[in-house]
Design a protein around this motif. Structure first.
Motif, PDB file in Angstrom:
ATOM      1  N   UNK A  90       0.838  -1.203   0.000  1.00  0.00           N
ATOM      2  CA  UNK A  90       0.000   0.000   0.000  1.00  0.00           C
ATOM      3  C   UNK A  90       0.876   1.258   0.000  1.00  0.00           C
ATOM      4  N   UNK A  91       1.995   1.188   0.701  1.00  0.00           N
ATOM      5  CA  UNK A  91       2.907   2.340   0.753  1.00  0.00           C
ATOM      6  C   UNK A  91       3.434   2.676  -0.633  1.00  0.00           C
ATOM      7  N   UNK A  92       3.821   1.655  -1.403  1.00  0.00           N
ATOM      8  CA  UNK A  92       4.326   1.897  -2.751  1.00  0.00           C
ATOM      9  C   UNK A  92       3.231   2.473  -3.648  1.00  0.00           C
ATOM     10  N   UNK A  93       2.018   1.979  -3.529  1.00  0.00           N
ATOM     11  CA  UNK A  93       0.908   2.507  -4.326  1.00  0.00           C
ATOM     12  C   UNK A  93       0.678   3.992  -4.032  1.00  0.00           C
ATOM     13  N   UNK A  94       0.763   4.346  -2.758  1.00  0.00           N
ATOM     14  CA  UNK A  94       0.590   5.767  -2.401  1.00  0.00           C
ATOM     15  C   UNK A  94       1.729   6.604  -2.972  1.00  0.00           C
ATOM     16  N   UNK A  95       2.939   6.102  -2.871  1.00  0.00           N
ATOM     17  CA  UNK A  95       4.100   6.837  -3.361  1.00  0.00           C
ATOM     18  C   UNK A  95       4.082   6.997  -4.877  1.00  0.00           C
ATOM     19  N   UNK A 140       6.746  19.151  -2.273  1.00  0.00           N
ATOM     20  CA  UNK A 140       7.184  18.481  -1.051  1.00  0.00           C
ATOM     21  C   UNK A 140       6.868  16.978  -1.071  1.00  0.00           C
ATOM     22  N   UNK A 141       6.223  16.511  -2.158  1.00  0.00           N
ATOM     23  CA  UNK A 141       5.877  15.088  -2.246  1.00  0.00           C
ATOM     24  C   UNK A 141       6.469  14.396  -3.474  1.00  0.00           C
ATOM     25  N   UNK A 142       6.865  15.167  -4.472  1.00  0.00           N
ATOM     26  CA  UNK A 142       7.359  14.581  -5.715  1.00  0.00           C
ATOM     27  C   UNK A 142       8.696  13.868  -5.498  1.00  0.00           C
ATOM     28  N   UNK A 143       8.745  12.615  -5.916  1.00  0.00           N
ATOM     29  CA  UNK A 143       9.973  11.826  -5.865  1.00  0.00           C
ATOM     30  C   UNK A 143      10.473  11.638  -7.296  1.00  0.00           C
ATOM     31  N   UNK A 144      11.679  12.091  -7.561  1.00  0.00           N
ATOM     32  CA  UNK A 144      12.303  11.910  -8.866  1.00  0.00           C
ATOM     33  C   UNK A 144      13.349  10.812  -8.743  1.00  0.00           C
ATOM     34  N   UNK A 145      13.340   9.887  -9.686  1.00  0.00           N
ATOM     35  CA  UNK A 145      14.265   8.761  -9.631  1.00  0.00           C
ATOM     36  C   UNK A 145      15.025   8.640 -10.946  1.00  0.00           C
ATOM     37  N   UNK A 146      16.336   8.440 -10.853  1.00  0.00           N
ATOM     38  CA  UNK A 146      17.175   8.234 -12.034  1.00  0.00           C
ATOM     39  C   UNK A 146      18.343   7.348 -11.638  1.00  0.00           C
ATOM     40  N   UNK A 147      18.988   6.753 -12.613  1.00  0.00           N
ATOM     41  CA  UNK A 147      20.193   5.971 -12.328  1.00  0.00           C
ATOM     42  C   UNK A 147      21.400   6.896 -12.404  1.00  0.00           C
ATOM     43  N   UNK A 148      22.125   6.971 -11.305  1.00  0.00           N
ATOM     44  CA  UNK A 148      23.206   7.950 -11.142  1.00  0.00           C
ATOM     45  C   UNK A 148      22.663   9.368 -11.199  1.00  0.00           C
ATOM     46  N   UNK A 149      21.406   9.516 -10.813  1.00  0.00           N
ATOM     47  CA  UNK A 149      20.754  10.820 -10.877  1.00  0.00           C
ATOM     48  C   UNK A 149      21.380  11.857  -9.969  1.00  0.00           C
ATOM     49  N   UNK A 150      21.825  11.441  -8.795  1.00  0.00           N
ATOM     50  CA  UNK A 150      22.400  12.404  -7.844  1.00  0.00           C
ATOM     51  C   UNK A 150      23.704  12.999  -8.378  1.00  0.00           C
ATOM     52  N   UNK A 151      24.447  12.212  -9.141  1.00  0.00           N
ATOM     53  CA  UNK A 151      25.733  12.677  -9.664  1.00  0.00           C
ATOM     54  C   UNK A 151      25.614  13.291 -11.053  1.00  0.00           C
TER      55      UNK A 151
END
Length: 244
Positions: free
Chosen positions: A3-8, A115-126
């Motif tokens: 359920x947590x993943x569905x909300x996210x 304040x809720x948006x999650x951005x995901x990438x591979x090596x995204x931080x660098x």
């Protein structure tokens, strides 16, 4: 799925960017920038004289925001279909006009609560996240709040990075998306081209559509990898939608 993943998932975007040299050749660089590239390239080459600064510019400048530019941003999101099965949709923004491209992307992510948006990438931080921010600053575009990290505490930064997840605190090495796809038995994205060919395909083949297909497939791989790394089943192939 939990359920947590569905909300996210409602505020979760996976992304990848494709960058090229800012100019088709070293000779087109403004003189001031040529001198600065020469200085940078001398350090990067570490005494290797087998490649000239001019050749090195064409081969390597795309990974530096000061000398490269973004030509494609692909992004995708999870959702659940009418049968309550997980699905994934990916599309992309692209173009020769980088300002227009970045403004389109900025408008997209500002539709989500910052304040809720999650951005995901591979090596995204660098790479992906700082490259986006640097190019926006260079081009006079205000950085959207979801990408701003200055002054934030670590737990306030919602960005996700599959390479960080794979490191488990180990900072010694880089692990490519392609390698992790192979490790987890996920179909790869390198059927038409690879990342080191993007500048050539852009300037010599003039085939931005090909670059975008490659970029979108990287996001599909990223999505499947993210699920695998969280012990979830991958999205079925027929539940993946690609938008041109």
């Amino acid at each position: 799925m939990t359920d947590e993943f569905r909300r996210k998932a409602k505020n979760f975007l996976l992304l990848d960017i494709e960058t090229v040299a800012g100019y088709a050749s070293y000779d087109q660089l403004p003189e001031r920038m040529q001198k600065l590239w020469d200085k940078k390239a001398t350090v990067l080459r570490k005494g290797d004289e087998s490649v000239s600064n001019e050749e090195y510019f064409y081969d390597r400048s795309a990974i530096y925001a000061e000398f490269g530019k973004i030509v494609c941003i692909a992004f995708g999101a999870f959702y659940w279909d009418e049968n309550n099965e997980i699905a994934f949709k990916v599309r992309s923004f692209s173009g020769d006009d980088e300002v227009k491209l970045l403004l389109e992307f900025k408008a997209l992510i500002e539709k989500y609560p910052a304040e809720q948006l999650i951005l995901c990438a591979h090596n995204g931080r660098e790479f992906d996240f700082p490259f986006l921010c640097r190019r926006m600053l260079i081009l006079g575009i205000e950085i959207p709040k979801a990408l701003q990290i200055t002054g934030k505490k670590p737990w306030e930064i919602l960005h996700q990075d599959t390479m960080d997840l794979w490191k488990f605190g180990d900072y010694k090495s880089y692990t490519s998306l392609d390698l992790l796809a192979a490790v987890f038995d996920i179909p790869g994205s390198k059927n038409e081209m690879s990342g080191d060919q993007v500048t050539r395909v852009y300037y010599e083949e003039n085939d931005l559509a090909k670059i975008c297909r490659y970029c979108r497939e990287d996001v599909v791989v990223l999505a499947q990898l993210y699920l695998k790394m969280h012990s979830f089943q991958p999205v079925r192939a027929d539940n993946i939608t690609r938008v041109e």
